[in-house]
Design an enzyme around this catalytic site. Sequence first.
Site, mmCIF file in Angstrom:
data_model
loop_
_atom_site.group_PDB
_atom_site.id
_atom_site.type_symbol
_atom_site.label_atom_id
_atom_site.label_comp_id
_atom_site.label_asym_id
_atom_site.label_seq_id
_atom_site.Cartn_x
_atom_site.Cartn_y
_atom_site.Cartn_z
ATOM 1 N N SER A 146 -34.856 -36.845 29.864
ATOM 2 C CA SER A 146 -34.631 -35.418 30.050
ATOM 3 C C SER A 146 -35.932 -34.705 30.424
ATOM 4 O O SER A 146 -36.574 -35.044 31.417
ATOM 5 C CB SER A 146 -33.991 -34.833 28.790
ATOM 6 N N ASP A 276 -23.115 -36.634 32.282
ATOM 7 C CA ASP A 276 -24.219 -35.861 31.703
ATOM 8 C C ASP A 276 -23.943 -34.380 31.928
ATOM 9 O O ASP A 276 -23.961 -33.895 33.057
ATOM 10 C CB ASP A 276 -25.539 -36.269 32.374
ATOM 11 N N HIS A 305 -25.540 -37.189 28.137
ATOM 12 C CA HIS A 305 -26.984 -36.972 28.249
ATOM 13 C C HIS A 305 -27.746 -37.762 27.192
ATOM 14 O O HIS A 305 -28.767 -38.381 27.487
ATOM 15 C CB HIS A 305 -27.282 -35.475 28.112
#
Length: 325
Positions: A146, A276, A305
């Site tokens: 991320s 995601d 995610h």
Amino acid sequence: MTDSSTSSPSAATRRAVLTAASVAAVAGALPAAAAAQSLQQVAQATGKQQSSGFITTLDGTEIFYKDWGSGQPIVFHHGWPLSADDWDAQMLYFLDQGYRVIAHDRRGHGRSSQTATGNDMDHYAADVAALAERLDLRDAIHIGHSTGGGEAAHYVARHGKGRVAKLVLIGAVPPIMLKTEANPGGLPIEVFDGFRQALAANRAQFYLDIPSGPFYGFNRPGAKISEGVIRNWWRQGMMGGAKAHYDCIKAFSETDFTNDLKAIDVPTMVMHGDDDQIVPIADSALLAVKLLSKGTLKVYEKFPHGMCTTHADVVNPDLLAFIQS
């Protein structure tokens, strides 16, 4: 003076029973094979060299890090607004595989200084460079998730020459999340303004809403919800500083990593779940891999995610295969 309450045979027996009961409780909560494997891995991991501590950067920021084991180093870069603890499943796995594993708390996050300034990608990457120099990390594999994927890419492109062997980007924010004329498929600024407003209004509730819903895909029909995972996300988030987390929203959403991706010359694996909901795959991984000179894309069907936590049993062996390739 001897404390009879801690030295008597009966006290020792009680401690032994309690210890055995604790181990049995842990083992009982898992399938037999998984319990045996987990206990074996923990026993092996804790027998290796482990350390943690802080480095101080040029601007006086204290950066917390964990440094366990020996062998080729693997450096983990966590997502917003979490900490090095988000990598527990990977740290233990790769420690058991014979690697040296390092993870740090980004400035303003976790146990690092709650900075009021410097909460941007340039400082984040410079902090990693300072850590790599202090720990003398060479031939390292960097793995970023991320926001940590942006940080890792920024570091490798700008500071990693001669120190980095490979890079992995998991559910990562590059090339750029924000919708602009050059990036029409991005998310509108209103999305990130909403993040900032929710954080400022009630950070504690916001940090429950995210993991309870889209981060791990717990809002999907039939999802197997883990209260422990939700609470651990909340715990990590609330350890950090509100100002740093607020600023980091701009850093992860508005930083353009296009030139970083073009400059990276080490083998890079891009891993992304096609479900995601935090960093949509179409405007991240599918674009990022085209900018990498040595990039490989691996898409995971229906993975969320937070797949490093929800699907560590799949992600970890795939990471190992790439590292060893």
